[in-house]
Design an enzyme around this catalytic site. Structure first.
Site, PDB file in Angstrom:
ATOM      1  N   ASP A  70       0.839  -1.192   0.000  1.00  0.00           N
ATOM      2  CA  ASP A  70       0.000   0.000   0.000  1.00  0.00           C
ATOM      3  C   ASP A  70       0.876   1.246   0.000  1.00  0.00           C
ATOM      4  O   ASP A  70       1.879   1.313   0.726  1.00  0.00           O
ATOM      5  CB  ASP A  70      -0.906  -0.025   1.236  1.00  0.00           C
ATOM      6  CG  ASP A  70      -1.899   1.124   1.238  1.00  0.00           C
ATOM      7  OD1 ASP A  70      -2.385   1.480   2.327  1.00  0.00           O
ATOM      8  OD2 ASP A  70      -2.178   1.676   0.151  1.00  0.00           O
TER       9      ASP A  70
ATOM     10  N   GLU B  46       2.200   2.895   3.137  1.00  0.00           N
ATOM     11  CA  GLU B  46       3.340   2.301   3.845  1.00  0.00           C
ATOM     12  C   GLU B  46       4.686   2.834   3.364  1.00  0.00           C
ATOM     13  O   GLU B  46       5.728   2.505   3.916  1.00  0.00           O
ATOM     14  CB  GLU B  46       3.324   0.775   3.675  1.00  0.00           C
ATOM     15  CG  GLU B  46       2.170   0.083   4.363  1.00  0.00           C
ATOM     16  CD  GLU B  46       2.182   0.307   5.864  1.00  0.00           C
ATOM     17  OE1 GLU B  46       1.184   0.832   6.391  1.00  0.00           O
ATOM     18  OE2 GLU B  46       3.193  -0.029   6.490  1.00  0.00           O
TER      19      GLU B  46
ATOM     20  N   ASP C 183      -2.429  -3.696   4.298  1.00  0.00           N
ATOM     21  CA  ASP C 183      -1.194  -2.992   3.943  1.00  0.00           C
ATOM     22  C   ASP C 183      -0.345  -3.761   2.943  1.00  0.00           C
ATOM     23  O   ASP C 183       0.424  -3.158   2.188  1.00  0.00           O
ATOM     24  CB  ASP C 183      -0.372  -2.729   5.209  1.00  0.00           C
ATOM     25  CG  ASP C 183      -1.095  -1.824   6.192  1.00  0.00           C
ATOM     26  OD1 ASP C 183      -1.041  -2.104   7.411  1.00  0.00           O
ATOM     27  OD2 ASP C 183      -1.727  -0.852   5.737  1.00  0.00           O
TER      28      ASP C 183
ATOM     29  N   GLU D  17      -2.192  -6.902   7.642  1.00  0.00           N
ATOM     30  CA  GLU D  17      -2.368  -5.581   8.260  1.00  0.00           C
ATOM     31  C   GLU D  17      -1.195  -5.374   9.206  1.00  0.00           C
ATOM     32  O   GLU D  17      -0.986  -6.158  10.143  1.00  0.00           O
ATOM     33  CB  GLU D  17      -3.680  -5.515   9.033  1.00  0.00           C
ATOM     34  CG  GLU D  17      -3.936  -4.202   9.728  1.00  0.00           C
ATOM     35  CD  GLU D  17      -4.276  -3.066   8.777  1.00  0.00           C
ATOM     36  OE1 GLU D  17      -4.709  -3.352   7.648  1.00  0.00           O
ATOM     37  OE2 GLU D  17      -4.097  -1.902   9.154  1.00  0.00           O
ATOM     38  N   ARG D  18      -0.410  -4.336   8.948  1.00  0.00           N
ATOM     39  CA  ARG D  18       0.788  -4.079   9.747  1.00  0.00           C
ATOM     40  C   ARG D  18       0.493  -3.022  10.810  1.00  0.00           C
ATOM     41  O   ARG D  18      -0.104  -1.979  10.514  1.00  0.00           O
ATOM     42  CB  ARG D  18       1.909  -3.603   8.828  1.00  0.00           C
ATOM     43  CG  ARG D  18       3.195  -3.182   9.522  1.00  0.00           C
ATOM     44  CD  ARG D  18       4.122  -2.606   8.481  1.00  0.00           C
ATOM     45  NE  ARG D  18       5.317  -2.015   9.047  1.00  0.00           N
ATOM     46  CZ  ARG D  18       6.012  -1.064   8.460  1.00  0.00           C
ATOM     47  NH1 ARG D  18       5.620  -0.587   7.300  1.00  0.00           N
ATOM     48  NH2 ARG D  18       7.087  -0.567   9.013  1.00  0.00           N
TER      49      ARG D  18
END
Length: 619
Positions: free
Chosen positions: A337, A340, A372, A403-404
């Site tokens: 993404d 990021e 992400d 998802e980070r």
């Protein structure tokens, strides 16, 4: 008067019992006197050991047996054993150790034990031990005295520290070496050149050969980093290990053959994945053993080959030129993404991109409406003669999405409600394997608005209750390493798969044939469009969002209510048919939710009833 009666006898003095271990007593006395002459405080340590030995009524075979006595530690026992071996070499293997041939007496007053004067004056050091050995002995025993003598630390041959240093050095000389070793592989490799076990302590002791690792770290010879721990040599440790290896080769010229064998074994062992140029390299098998790749059950550890079965197939609907992607006709590409890589702490975000580039990962930065990171199977296309642009490549989304979360971002998302919303959207995105990548960031949780225990509980609930796979890392570099390993794992997993495009709305999964896998996946365009956050919402979706604003109602519970009452209107109609208020409060209590099919319960049922049926403001 007294002179006429002669000397007064006050009673018979009882003779002292002779010590059954006179040789040990003699050696300890010599070492005590030697320490006393030099003004060392270890003389008091030796004196305490002498007092304990004098009280012990049984003979001792060696110094190791003396460890059961008070004030006898590993250092004193080791010294006694060394002197005992010298005694056997100078005399005979069967020499008596429980009697003295010289004029040494053990029945002397406390504190005045010493050898014969002629012997004590003939030499300033104890009998049978050299000045160098005495310094070594003083270095072992001098802990209580607080006196430190500067001397170079060299581990004993075939000891735990010796084996660890040599093993790390030899591993660093192998082609393709990572520059570090994990604990298990270090223990396995070092065991062959160590006399003591790295895992099982000796009888009567709590220490193993691995206990010496803490000494190497304290002396700045060994470096321990990351979690799971990685062990590598410092500059001092490398120099010492190189010298030990040189001495080892001098003692045994067959080391070259052993080193060649190690090199062959390393070539046949687990596949090494080069992730970074420096120390940040990961080994695919080690990462799988430490739960780095998600399994079917979030809490189960799996290996790389067992991490996932081939994704299941849904109803097949061929689209595009051929309707499917054959093995070898597509590449597995990591999608990042754009959030990021831009905004916020730009330097930290650019570090992620640099690490991925350094690791040789094929990735594409684009806007993702949910998550992400994810992976796509992108069709390989060739330019068509006579056309300006090549054909548009077909892109299918694999079933893994990440998802980070940094620990500070996690705290903020919990407080403003984004945490629950993001998990809900990830569950509804159409991908079957959601992953939460949590960056611990050291002790950052101590400075957050929420207690650390609350943050840890939220992470555990995400894994256990919501069914996400949770991977914890320390920093951006480890996040990039995990993304790299996952990318290569998925490339291997899907290399023989025939991929079909399916609609997100189709239901009814069928199992894939492992011998000839065929997998149905969502196209990236449909996936990303369906995950738009601010798109027009249906009445059902608005109702679900309303329910999830109630404390205690998770996504699973809201979905269970929606199965019975898809809109607010249908729920109000059901409440209108209830005869009494108590019946209305219990309307939702028996609804089953989640994998365990538990009841929603009377408390939440009453809360929902009060929200939608109370006239006027809620108290």
């Amino acid at each position: 008067m007294p002179s006429e009666q002669g000397p007064v006898r006050l009673g018979r003095k009882r003779p002292l019992t002779p010590c059954p271990n006179p040789l040990f007593l003699q050696w300890l006395t010599e070492m005590r006197d030697h320490a006393k002459e030099k003004g060392l405080k270890t003389q008091y340590v030796y004196q305490k050991a002498i007092n304990s030995l004098k009280k012990y009524p049984l003979p001792l075979k060696n110094g190791k047996e003396a460890k059961i006595l008070q004030n006898f530690g590993d250092g004193i026992c080791k010294i006694l054993d060394e002197r005992l071996q010298n005694h056997y070499r100078e005399n005979d293997v069967h020499a008596d150790v429980h009697s003295l041939s010289s004029g040494f007496t053990t029945n002397q007053p406390h504190g005045n034990l010493h050898p014969d004067k002629s012997a004590s004056h003939s030499s300033k050091e104890p009998l049978g031990i050299s000045e160098g050995s005495m310094r070594k002995a003083e270095g072992i025993i001098r802990k209580e005295g607080g006196v430190k003598k500067k001397r170079e630390y060299v581990p004993q041959k075939r000891s735990g520290a010796y084996a660890v240093l040599l093993t790390l050095y030899r591993n660093s000389q192998l082609p393709g070496s990572k520059g570090f070793m994990f604990k298990n592989e270090l223990q396995n490799e070092a065991q062959s050149i160590c006399d003591k076990s790295f895992t099982v302590p000796d009888l009567g002791s709590k220490y193993t050969a691995w206990s010496s690792v803490s000494t190497l770290i304290q002396k700045n010879l060994l470096l321990k980093t990351h979690s799971p721990a990685r062990y590598s040599l410092t500059e001092l440790g490398l120099a010492l290990a190189e010298r030990l290896e040189f001495e080892e080769r001098g003692d045994d010229c067959g080391r070259d053959k052993e080193k060649a064998t190690l090199a062959e074994e390393s070539g046949d062992g687990p596949v090494t994945i080069n992730l970074t140029v420096n120390e940040g390299e990961w080994e695919e098998e080690d990462i799988a053993e430490n739960n780095c790749i998600p399994s079917e059950e979030p809490t189960a550890a799996t290996t790389v080959n067992q991490a996932e079965n081939v994704p299941t197939c849904s109803g097949l609907s061929g689209t595009g030129r051929d309707g499917h992607l054959l093995p070898g006709s597509y590449d597995i590409v990591l999608c990042v993404d754009f959030i990021e890589t831009t905004g916020g702490n730009t330097a930290r975000k650019q570090e992620l991109v640099k690490e991925l580039q350094k690791n040789g990962v094929i990735f594409d930065i684009r806007k993702l409406n949910v998550g992400d990171f994810l992976w796509i199977a992108r069709e390989k296309v060739e330019p068509v003669p006579g056309q300006l642009r090549p054909p548009v490549a077909k892109e299918l989304v694999l079933d893994y999405i990440i998802e980070r979360k940094r620990i500070d971002d996690l705290c903020g998302s919990i407080m403003d409600g984004r945490f629950r919303e993001q998990k809900f959207r990830l569950k509804r995105c159409g991908l079957r394997k959601p992953i939460y990548l949590v960056e611990e960031c050291g002790s950052a949780a101590a400075h957050m608005s929420l207690p650390e225990s609350t943050l840890q509980q939220a992470i555990v609930n995400t894994q256990v209750v919501d069914g996400f796979f949770v991977k914890r890392v320390q920093d951006v570099r480890e996040s990039a390493a995990y993304l790299t390993v996952m990318t290569r794992h998925l490339q291997k997993l899907y290399q023989n798969c025939t991929l079909f495009c399916r609609s997100r709305e189709l239901e009814g999964d069928i199992e894939c044939d492992m011998e000839s896998p065929q997998c149905s996946l969502i196209s990236f365009t449909e996936f990303n469009h369906g995950a738009v956050k601010n798109k027009c919402q249906t009445v059902r979706e608005v109702f679900a969002r309303q329910l999830m604003q109630i404390s205690g109602i998770s996504g699973d519970k809201a979905a269970a209510i929606l199965e019975h009452y898809s809109t607010v209107s249908s729920l109000l109609d059901a409440y209108a048919q209830c005869v009494t208020e108590a019946e209305g409060e219990k309307l939702l209590s028996s609804i089953k939710y989640g994998k365990l099919k538990r009841n929603l319960g009377p408390v939440l049922s009453r809360t929902v009833y009060q929200l939608y049926c109370t006239r006027g403001p809620l108290s």
